[in-house]
Design a protein around this motif. Structure first.
Motif, short mmCIF file in Angstrom:
data_model
loop_
_atom_site.label_atom_id
_atom_site.label_comp_id
_atom_site.label_asym_id
_atom_site.label_seq_id
_atom_site.Cartn_x
_atom_site.Cartn_y
_atom_site.Cartn_z
N THR A 131 0.83 -1.20 0.00
CA THR A 131 0.00 0.00 0.00
C THR A 131 0.87 1.25 0.00
O THR A 131 1.73 1.42 0.86
CB THR A 131 -0.93 0.01 1.23
N ALA A 132 0.64 2.11 -1.00
CA ALA A 132 1.43 3.34 -1.15
C ALA A 132 0.91 4.12 -2.35
O ALA A 132 0.07 3.62 -3.11
CB ALA A 132 2.90 3.00 -1.37
N VAL A 133 1.44 5.32 -2.51
CA VAL A 133 1.25 6.06 -3.75
C VAL A 133 2.41 5.68 -4.67
O VAL A 133 3.57 5.75 -4.27
CB VAL A 133 1.21 7.58 -3.52
N TYR A 134 2.07 5.27 -5.87
CA TYR A 134 3.08 4.83 -6.84
C TYR A 134 3.30 5.93 -7.87
O TYR A 134 2.35 6.47 -8.44
CB TYR A 134 2.62 3.55 -7.51
N PHE A 135 4.57 6.22 -8.12
CA PHE A 135 4.97 7.27 -9.06
C PHE A 135 5.82 6.68 -10.18
O PHE A 135 6.74 5.90 -9.90
CB PHE A 135 5.80 8.34 -8.37
N CYS A 136 5.54 7.05 -11.41
CA CYS A 136 6.44 6.66 -12.48
C CYS A 136 7.48 7.76 -12.68
O CYS A 136 7.24 8.93 -12.36
CB CYS A 136 5.70 6.37 -13.77
N ASN A 137 8.61 7.35 -13.20
CA ASN A 137 9.74 8.26 -13.40
C ASN A 137 10.43 7.92 -14.71
O ASN A 137 10.60 6.74 -15.04
CB ASN A 137 10.73 8.12 -12.24
N MET A 138 10.81 8.94 -15.46
CA MET A 138 11.50 8.70 -16.74
C MET A 138 12.61 9.73 -16.93
O MET A 138 12.43 10.92 -16.60
CB MET A 138 10.54 8.81 -17.92
N GLY A 139 13.72 9.28 -17.45
CA GLY A 139 14.79 10.17 -17.86
C GLY A 139 14.64 10.43 -19.36
O GLY A 139 14.84 9.54 -20.16
N ILE A 140 14.29 11.65 -19.72
CA ILE A 140 13.89 11.96 -21.10
C ILE A 140 14.79 13.02 -21.72
O ILE A 140 15.06 14.06 -21.13
CB ILE A 140 12.42 12.42 -21.13
N TYR A 141 15.20 12.71 -22.93
CA TYR A 141 16.02 13.65 -23.72
C TYR A 141 15.13 14.26 -24.80
O TYR A 141 14.50 13.55 -25.58
CB TYR A 141 17.19 12.89 -24.36
N SER A 142 15.09 15.59 -24.81
CA SER A 142 14.23 16.30 -25.75
C SER A 142 15.02 17.19 -26.69
O SER A 142 14.46 18.15 -27.27
CB SER A 142 13.19 17.14 -24.98
N GLY A 143 16.28 16.90 -26.87
CA GLY A 143 17.07 17.68 -27.81
C GLY A 143 17.28 19.11 -27.33
O GLY A 143 17.53 19.35 -26.14
N TYR A 144 17.15 20.07 -28.22
CA TYR A 144 17.43 21.45 -27.85
C TYR A 144 16.42 21.96 -26.82
O TYR A 144 16.70 22.87 -26.04
CB TYR A 144 17.43 22.34 -29.08
N GLN A 145 15.21 21.37 -26.79
CA GLN A 145 14.19 21.82 -25.85
C GLN A 145 14.53 21.45 -24.41
O GLN A 145 13.91 21.97 -23.48
CB GLN A 145 12.83 21.27 -26.25
N SER A 146 15.46 20.55 -24.22
CA SER A 146 15.92 20.23 -22.87
C SER A 146 17.38 20.65 -22.71
O SER A 146 18.10 20.10 -21.87
CB SER A 146 15.75 18.75 -22.56
#
Length: 123
Positions: free
Chosen positions: A90-105
Motif C-alpha cells: 500500500t502506497a502512492v506509486y509514481f512513475c519516473n523517466m529520464g527523457i532527452y528532448s534535444g534542444y528543448q531540454s
C-alpha cells in the motif's frame, strides 16, 4: 514540455493483481531509464523497479518474483504488473523517466515524474 500520466491504481484485497501504466507525451527524442517508485505515509519514496532502454531490469527485494516492469518504446509507456499484492504494498506509486528532448531540454536528459496513483491492499 513533457508530461507523464499514470493510470491503474485502486483498492484490492491481499493476493490480488493490479497493473499500473504510465505514458509520456510531449517533445521526446529518447527515453533512458523508466521506473516506478512508491511512497507510503510517513516514509520516503523508494524505488520499486526500473528498466533501461535495452530492457535491463532492477527490482526492490520486497517485490522480486511478484512484480514485473515492462516498457513499450514506440508508445513511450512503462507498465508495472503487480501480482500477489500484500498490505505492505500500500502506497502512492509514481512513475519516473529520464527523457532527452534535444534542444528543448538544453541537450540534457531531464528527470520527469508522474502525478502518482494510489494503491491500497486491504481485506
Amino acid at each position: 514540455q513533457v508530461h507523464l500520466v499514470e493510470s491503474g491504481g485502486g483498492l484490492v484485497q491481499p493476493g490480488a493483481s493490479l497493473r499500473l501504466s504510465c505514458t509520456a507525451s510531449g517533445t521526446i527524442v529518447r527515453i533512458n531509464v523508466m521506473g516506478w517508485y512508491r511512497q507510503a505515509p510517513g516514509k520516503q519514496r523508494d524505488l520499486v523497479a526500473s528498466i533501461t532502454g535495452d530492457g535491463g531490469t532492477n527490482y526492490a527485494d520486497s517485490v522480486k518474483g511478484r512484480f514485473t516492469i515492462s516498457r513499450d518504446n514506440a508508445k513511450n509507456t512503462v507498465a508495472l504488473q503487480m501480482n500477489n499484492l500484500e498490505p505492505e504494498d500500500t502506497a502512492v506509486y509514481f512513475c519516473n523517466m529520464g527523457i532527452y528532448s534535444g534542444y528543448q531540454s538544453n541537450y540534457r536528459v531531464l528527470d520527469y515524474w508522474g502525478q502518482g496513483t494510489q494503491v491500497t491492499v486491504s481485506s
